[in-house]
Design a protein around this motif. Structure first.
Motif, PDB file in Angstrom:
ATOM      1  N   ALA A  87       0.834  -1.207   0.000  1.00 41.84           N
ATOM      2  CA  ALA A  87       0.000   0.000   0.000  1.00 41.84           C
ATOM      3  C   ALA A  87       0.866   1.252   0.000  1.00 41.84           C
ATOM      4  O   ALA A  87       0.567   2.238  -0.689  1.00 41.84           O
ATOM      5  CB  ALA A  87      -0.934  -0.004   1.211  1.00 41.84           C
ATOM      6  N   LEU A  88       1.959   1.225   0.765  1.00 34.85           N
ATOM      7  CA  LEU A  88       2.887   2.356   0.791  1.00 34.85           C
ATOM      8  C   LEU A  88       3.389   2.684  -0.601  1.00 34.85           C
ATOM      9  O   LEU A  88       3.379   3.842  -1.032  1.00 34.85           O
ATOM     10  CB  LEU A  88       4.076   2.039   1.696  1.00 34.85           C
ATOM     11  CG  LEU A  88       3.995   2.395   3.179  1.00 34.85           C
ATOM     12  CD1 LEU A  88       5.165   1.769   3.923  1.00 34.85           C
ATOM     13  CD2 LEU A  88       3.981   3.906   3.369  1.00 34.85           C
ATOM     14  N   LEU A  89       3.811   1.647  -1.332  1.00 39.50           N
ATOM     15  CA  LEU A  89       4.385   1.870  -2.651  1.00 39.50           C
ATOM     16  C   LEU A  89       3.326   2.056  -3.734  1.00 39.50           C
ATOM     17  O   LEU A  89       3.654   2.400  -4.861  1.00 39.50           O
ATOM     18  CB  LEU A  89       5.316   0.711  -3.010  1.00 39.50           C
ATOM     19  CG  LEU A  89       6.640   0.761  -2.244  1.00 39.50           C
ATOM     20  CD1 LEU A  89       7.438  -0.511  -2.454  1.00 39.50           C
ATOM     21  CD2 LEU A  89       7.460   1.967  -2.678  1.00 39.50           C
ATOM     22  N   SER A  90       2.066   1.805  -3.388  1.00 40.96           N
ATOM     23  CA  SER A  90       0.989   2.078  -4.332  1.00 40.96           C
ATOM     24  C   SER A  90       0.592   3.552  -4.274  1.00 40.96           C
ATOM     25  O   SER A  90       0.114   4.118  -5.249  1.00 40.96           O
ATOM     26  CB  SER A  90      -0.228   1.202  -4.015  1.00 40.96           C
ATOM     27  OG  SER A  90       0.069  -0.164  -4.222  1.00 40.96           O
ATOM     28  N   VAL A  91       0.799   4.164  -3.117  1.00 43.85           N
ATOM     29  CA  VAL A  91       0.410   5.565  -2.919  1.00 43.85           C
ATOM     30  C   VAL A  91       1.613   6.500  -3.067  1.00 43.85           C
ATOM     31  O   VAL A  91       1.502   7.582  -3.640  1.00 43.85           O
ATOM     32  CB  VAL A  91      -0.244   5.755  -1.533  1.00 43.85           C
ATOM     33  CG1 VAL A  91      -0.553   7.222  -1.271  1.00 43.85           C
ATOM     34  CG2 VAL A  91      -1.518   4.925  -1.432  1.00 43.85           C
ATOM     35  N   LEU A  92       2.769   6.077  -2.556  1.00 46.73           N
ATOM     36  CA  LEU A  92       3.959   6.920  -2.570  1.00 46.73           C
ATOM     37  C   LEU A  92       5.072   6.262  -3.384  1.00 46.73           C
ATOM     38  O   LEU A  92       5.260   5.053  -3.314  1.00 46.73           O
ATOM     39  CB  LEU A  92       4.476   7.154  -1.144  1.00 46.73           C
ATOM     40  CG  LEU A  92       3.503   7.774  -0.135  1.00 46.73           C
ATOM     41  CD1 LEU A  92       4.123   7.753   1.258  1.00 46.73           C
ATOM     42  CD2 LEU A  92       3.147   9.198  -0.539  1.00 46.73           C
ATOM     43  N   SER A  93       5.803   7.059  -4.130  1.00 47.16           N
ATOM     44  CA  SER A  93       6.989   6.532  -4.810  1.00 47.16           C
ATOM     45  C   SER A  93       8.087   6.383  -3.754  1.00 47.16           C
ATOM     46  O   SER A  93       8.001   6.965  -2.665  1.00 47.16           O
ATOM     47  CB  SER A  93       7.451   7.513  -5.894  1.00 47.16           C
ATOM     48  OG  SER A  93       7.958   8.705  -5.285  1.00 47.16           O
ATOM     49  N   PRO A  94       9.135   5.608  -4.038  1.00 47.14           N
ATOM     50  CA  PRO A  94      10.238   5.498  -3.081  1.00 47.14           C
ATOM     51  C   PRO A  94      10.817   6.861  -2.697  1.00 47.14           C
ATOM     52  O   PRO A  94      11.166   7.098  -1.538  1.00 47.14           O
ATOM     53  CB  PRO A  94      11.266   4.645  -3.833  1.00 47.14           C
ATOM     54  CG  PRO A  94      10.437   3.781  -4.718  1.00 47.14           C
ATOM     55  CD  PRO A  94       9.321   4.680  -5.177  1.00 47.14           C
ATOM     56  N   GLN A  95      10.887   7.765  -3.674  1.00 48.93           N
ATOM     57  CA  GLN A  95      11.410   9.096  -3.390  1.00 48.93           C
ATOM     58  C   GLN A  95      10.488   9.856  -2.437  1.00 48.93           C
ATOM     59  O   GLN A  95      10.949  10.536  -1.517  1.00 48.93           O
ATOM     60  CB  GLN A  95      11.578   9.899  -4.689  1.00 48.93           C
ATOM     61  CG  GLN A  95      12.616   9.304  -5.640  1.00 48.93           C
ATOM     62  CD  GLN A  95      11.987   8.375  -6.669  1.00 48.93           C
ATOM     63  OE1 GLN A  95      10.983   7.707  -6.401  1.00 48.93           O
ATOM     64  NE2 GLN A  95      12.575   8.312  -7.847  1.00 48.93           N
TER      65      GLN A  95
END
Length: 200
Positions: A87-95
């Protein structure tokens, strides 16, 4: 461990892809934007992370190795498993995640479905100083062109991320209004726009 997969996309769903590797179909769970960028029958290459448990072996795929590494690092946080990390990487890019952690930006972290204030504070504390600067770009197939059914695809992807059907539908309506009724260039772009609406 399976660190990467390359083959033909034999099935593409909202948050998963079946990659045919020399006749073996591998089910790979992906962020919705990655799945939206894959076409049925086209070659795909994904950086992958395999989660092995007593009763299952699950493969997660990402457009770039940096995203996979961030996914694995996120799971070192107390209480964060594959679902929340995805979910983290679905909403936010790694940057964006790195910037939020560095700035102790709890408000940004709590925009992710399934992460409350305490969870966001824990993520900011335990990941501080651990997230590298991740170069942009990905290795996924060219983004699929959105069709007239992009609204349904984006709505289902948002519901899959944990937003309610009402929230998802309203966000998609706003995206439609913001584009003056024009069809977005691809589903991935529409999904990102809807996530930005929900983050307001």
């Amino acid at each position: 461990m399976i660190a990467s997969v390359r083959g033909v996309a034999s099935h593409v769903a909202l948050d998963r892809i079946v990659v045919d590797v020399h006749g073996v179909g591998l089910l790979v769970h992906t962020p919705p934007a990655v799945a939206a960028g894959c076409r049925h029958g086209s070659e795909v290459e994904l950086a992958t992370s395999m989660i092995v448990r007593e009763d299952s072996m699950t493969l997660y795929g990402f457009a770039a190795a940096g995203e996979r590494d961030t996914f694995e690092l996120a799971q070192t946080v107390t209480g964060v498993g594959p679902r929340v990390a995805m979910a983290l990487l679905s909403v936010l890019s790694p940057q964006e995640l790195s910037a939020a952690v560095s700035a102790d930006d709890i408000a940004t972290l709590t925009k992710v479905p399934g992460i409350g204030r305490k969870g966001a504070e824990r993520i900011a504390l335990e990941l501080r100083g651990k997230l590298p600067e991740v170069p942009g770009g990905g290795a996924a197939s060219p983004a699929s062109t959105a069709t007239g059914g992009w609204q349904d695809q984006v709505t289902e992807a948002l519901v899959g991320l944990g937003y309610s059907a009402k929230q998802s539908g309203e966000a998609v309506e706003v995206v439609g209004r913001d584009t003056d009724g024009a069809v977005p260039t691809d589903v991935s772009t529409a999904l990102k726009a809807a996530l930005q609406v929900l983050a307001r």
